[in-house]
Write a protein that holds these residues in place. Structure first.
Motif, PDB file in Angstrom:
ATOM      1  N   GLN A   1      58.956  30.131  39.873  1.00 51.22           N
ATOM      2  CA  GLN A   1      59.816  30.073  40.937  1.00 51.22           C
ATOM      3  C   GLN A   1      58.972  30.022  42.247  1.00 51.22           C
ATOM      4  OE1 GLN A   1      62.989  32.852  40.810  1.00 51.22           O
ATOM      5  NE2 GLN A   1      63.260  32.459  38.656  1.00 51.22           N
ATOM      6  N   TYR A   2      58.178  31.143  42.302  1.00 49.61           N
ATOM      7  CA  TYR A   2      57.325  31.452  43.484  1.00 49.61           C
ATOM      8  C   TYR A   2      56.254  30.539  43.983  1.00 49.61           C
ATOM      9  CZ  TYR A   2      60.699  34.915  44.860  1.00 49.61           C
ATOM     10  OH  TYR A   2      62.016  35.244  45.230  1.00 49.61           O
TER      11      TYR A   2
ATOM     12  N   ALA B   1      63.037  27.343  38.752  1.00 47.15           N
ATOM     13  CA  ALA B   1      61.597  27.250  39.719  1.00 47.15           C
ATOM     14  C   ALA B   1      61.942  25.956  40.944  1.00 47.15           C
ATOM     15  CB  ALA B   1      60.461  26.746  39.103  1.00 47.15           C
ATOM     16  N   PHE B   2      62.589  24.856  40.550  1.00 45.69           N
ATOM     17  CA  PHE B   2      62.860  23.951  41.448  1.00 45.69           C
ATOM     18  C   PHE B   2      64.095  24.174  42.441  1.00 45.69           C
ATOM     19  CE2 PHE B   2      60.194  21.317  38.426  1.00 45.69           C
ATOM     20  CZ  PHE B   2      59.219  20.725  39.360  1.00 45.69           C
ATOM     21  N   SER B   3      64.768  24.967  41.909  1.00 45.35           N
ATOM     22  CA  SER B   3      66.018  25.494  42.693  1.00 45.35           C
ATOM     23  C   SER B   3      65.385  26.080  43.790  1.00 45.35           C
ATOM     24  CB  SER B   3      66.973  26.314  42.002  1.00 45.35           C
ATOM     25  OG  SER B   3      67.751  27.052  42.863  1.00 45.35           O
ATOM     26  N   THR B   4      64.394  27.037  43.523  1.00 48.40           N
ATOM     27  CA  THR B   4      63.649  27.919  44.561  1.00 48.40           C
ATOM     28  C   THR B   4      62.762  27.073  45.319  1.00 48.40           C
ATOM     29  OG1 THR B   4      63.453  29.574  43.077  1.00 48.40           O
ATOM     30  CG2 THR B   4      61.901  29.633  44.818  1.00 48.40           C
ATOM     31  N   PHE B   5      62.238  25.870  44.886  1.00 50.00           N
ATOM     32  CA  PHE B   5      61.610  25.029  45.720  1.00 50.00           C
ATOM     33  C   PHE B   5      62.327  24.412  46.703  1.00 50.00           C
ATOM     34  CE2 PHE B   5      60.049  20.753  47.003  1.00 50.00           C
ATOM     35  CZ  PHE B   5      58.754  20.843  47.081  1.00 50.00           C
ATOM     36  N   MET B   6      63.571  24.086  46.332  1.00 50.40           N
ATOM     37  CA  MET B   6      64.619  23.491  47.281  1.00 50.40           C
ATOM     38  C   MET B   6      64.866  24.342  48.388  1.00 50.40           C
ATOM     39  SD  MET B   6      68.263  21.659  46.485  1.00 50.40           S
ATOM     40  CE  MET B   6      69.106  23.084  46.074  1.00 50.40           C
ATOM     41  N   THR B   7      65.219  25.455  47.732  1.00 52.32           N
ATOM     42  CA  THR B   7      65.829  26.630  49.005  1.00 52.32           C
ATOM     43  C   THR B   7      64.660  26.941  49.730  1.00 52.32           C
ATOM     44  OG1 THR B   7      67.203  27.510  47.127  1.00 52.32           O
ATOM     45  CG2 THR B   7      66.776  28.734  49.077  1.00 52.32           C
ATOM     46  N   PHE B   8      63.412  27.204  49.155  1.00 55.81           N
ATOM     47  CA  PHE B   8      62.293  27.630  50.124  1.00 55.81           C
ATOM     48  C   PHE B   8      61.802  26.697  51.018  1.00 55.81           C
ATOM     49  CE2 PHE B   8      60.855  31.188  47.439  1.00 55.81           C
ATOM     50  CZ  PHE B   8      62.145  31.971  47.698  1.00 55.81           C
TER      51      PHE B   8
ATOM     52  N   ALA C   1      65.719  19.035  44.290  1.00 55.53           N
ATOM     53  CA  ALA C   1      66.982  18.639  43.451  1.00 55.53           C
ATOM     54  C   ALA C   1      66.846  17.645  42.523  1.00 55.53           C
ATOM     55  CB  ALA C   1      68.150  18.241  44.609  1.00 55.53           C
ATOM     56  N   LEU C   2      66.195  16.787  42.738  1.00 55.13           N
ATOM     57  CA  LEU C   2      65.930  15.579  41.878  1.00 55.13           C
ATOM     58  C   LEU C   2      65.264  16.026  40.650  1.00 55.13           C
ATOM     59  CD1 LEU C   2      65.105  12.670  44.242  1.00 55.13           C
ATOM     60  CD2 LEU C   2      67.135  13.030  42.706  1.00 55.13           C
ATOM     61  N   MET C   3      64.154  17.066  40.846  1.00 54.82           N
ATOM     62  CA  MET C   3      63.364  17.604  39.712  1.00 54.82           C
ATOM     63  C   MET C   3      64.302  18.440  38.872  1.00 54.82           C
ATOM     64  SD  MET C   3      60.546  16.149  39.643  1.00 54.82           S
ATOM     65  CE  MET C   3      59.897  17.125  38.457  1.00 54.82           C
ATOM     66  N   MET C   4      65.410  19.187  39.437  1.00 53.99           N
ATOM     67  CA  MET C   4      66.333  20.212  38.674  1.00 53.99           C
ATOM     68  C   MET C   4      67.160  19.048  37.628  1.00 53.99           C
ATOM     69  SD  MET C   4      67.942  22.864  41.119  1.00 53.99           S
ATOM     70  CE  MET C   4      68.561  21.913  42.301  1.00 53.99           C
ATOM     71  N   LEU C   5      67.564  17.959  38.379  1.00 49.41           N
ATOM     72  CA  LEU C   5      68.264  16.999  37.595  1.00 49.41           C
ATOM     73  C   LEU C   5      67.516  16.536  36.511  1.00 49.41           C
ATOM     74  CD1 LEU C   5      70.918  15.440  37.207  1.00 49.41           C
ATOM     75  CD2 LEU C   5      70.002  13.680  38.861  1.00 49.41           C
TER      76      LEU C   5
END
Length: 423
Positions: free
Chosen positions: A376-377, A239-246, A406-410
């Protein structure tokens, strides 16, 4: 919770969809179906400035249509996942793609931003089926975690080819004809998907594995998934990968077209290059899975994304406030370079995190995929709204939002269950 399968069984319970092994063309087909979501997101990005002029509205309102798209995908997936677990994989795909095709045609002739936004929302509800069901199909036919991650990597490669071409085609359309042609093409794409599901895709969910469907059952199922620490952590990483991408998807058209003065065609070419890096990373992942612990792959990819976003924030801050005038022509290339470092690892992050989220829930693959997709969405929509609050006067809002994701993914990866490290 088991399904009530007495009626289907009376008709004869089918065997496995691929008793002789999963054919290579299945990844191609599932990738093409899944690409409905990415292509519908990407193809009209170069048209944002043209739509702003056509509808006589603000840039924020045009960006908001992307947030509406994400909200519809989130809501739709919550419904489609359980339906796919109850009625099989093909029927939701058929209904969803028909709905997507019709709503895309309405977008093509919408006279104002209001009707366009409403039709876009309906189209996203239909497109949600193509995001949930193919992932569930992978879990249906492949039970091994490493094999599943490899198949997901191949699926990402296939579904990524269309989005590479999509913004380039969108840029050409905007350059030479009306942006409305983009949505007529989307309607045709939806109809092609209907034909492929009807005549090519077999049913991958046997009758005896189908789940019951009731409001209480659905609530219990989703609460149970969220209560599973392993599932929640890995679903939140996707989900946070999606946040970064979007954050990138929402801001990039205005940053590069208005701030850095790219033409729509040049922007679409840049978008294609970024997609190539992400797809290349997914293929590297497919080669490494089985040889390297998926948790280590995931950790390395997340760390690289964090590094890229930190560098991008630094470049943006320097460009905003401290850079001499002579630096300005080079700023765009530094932004692009750091963006590659940040976004390319998502080709490794997504397949590994997604398969690790689904690994322990084979009987609820549809619901588990749907809930992960909804997360994700929801975050994607939040990214769109957040980025839309800032004027496109610098690349810093885009870089800052990407850095937060990215930081939230980490953070999520730091709290992952130890069991999955040795799985």
């Amino acid at each position: 919770m088991t399904s009530s399968s007495s009626s289907p069984t009376a008709q004869g319970t089918p065997g496995p969809a691929f008793a002789q092994g999963v054919p290579g063309w299945l990844s191609l087909l599932l990738g093409f179906l899944t690409a409905v979501g990415p292509i519908s997101t990407d193809i009209y990005l170069p048209a944002f400035p043209a739509m702003e002029q056509s509808f006589h509205t603000s840039a924020g309102n045009v960006q908001f249509t992307l947030a509406i798209w994400f909200v519809g995908l989130a809501i739709g997936q919550l419904s489609v996942g359980p339906l796919a677990d109850r009625y099989g994989r093909r029927m939701p795909l058929l209904v969803g793609n028909v709905l997507y095709a019709v709503a895309s045609a309405v977008c093509a002739f919408a006279p104002d931003i209001t009707l366009f936004s409403a039709a876009r929302f309906v189209a996203s509800i239909g497109a949600s089926a193509s995001l949930v069901v193919p992932t569930a199909c992978v879990r249906d036919v492949v039970s091994d975690r490493a094999a599943g991650a490899r198949m997901m990597s191949r699926l990402i490669m296939v579904m990524g080819v269309v989005p590479i071409l999509a913004p380039m085609l969108g840029g050409l359309v905007v350059e030479f004809v009306s942006w409305r042609i983009i949505f007529w093409a989307s309607a045709v794409y939806g109809l092609v998907c209907v034909g492929l599901v009807l005549w090519v895709l077999p049913e991958t969910l046997p009758y005896q594995k189908r789940q019951s469907l009731s409001p209480m059952t659905l609530l219990t199922r989703y609460v149970g998934l969220l209560g599973d620490r392993g599932y929640s952590i890995y679903a939140l990483i996707t989900a946070f990968s999606t946040f970064m991408t979007f954050s990138y998807l929402t801001a990039a058209p205005f940053v590069f077209v208005q701030l850095f003065h790219f033409s729509p065609l040049h922007f679409s070419m840049l978008f294609g290059v970024m997609s190539v890096f992400m797809i290349g990373a997914s293929q590297v992942n497919g080669l490494l899975v089985g040889r390297v612990d998926p948790a280590r792959l995931l950790h390395g990819a997340v760390a690289l994304s964090v590094l890229g976003t930190v560098l991008m924030v630094g470049v943006s801050v320097w460009g905003c406030w401290y850079a001499p005038v002579a630096y300005r022509p080079y700023e765009v290339w530094l932004v692009i370079g750091t963006m590659v470092i940040a976004l390319a690892p998502t080709g490794i992050i997504f397949p590994n995190a997604m398969m690790m989220a689904l690994a322990d829930h084979p009987a609820q693959a549809g619901a588990a995929s749907a809930l992960a997709g909804t997360l994700q969405y929801v975050l994607g929509a939040l990214a769109g709204v957040l980025v839309g609050q800032f004027a496109a006067t610098s690349s810093l809002p885009m870089a800052g939002c990407m850095g937060f994701g990215a930081l939230m993914m980490l953070c999520m990866h730091t709290f992952r269950p130890a069991l999955h490290d040795v799985a």
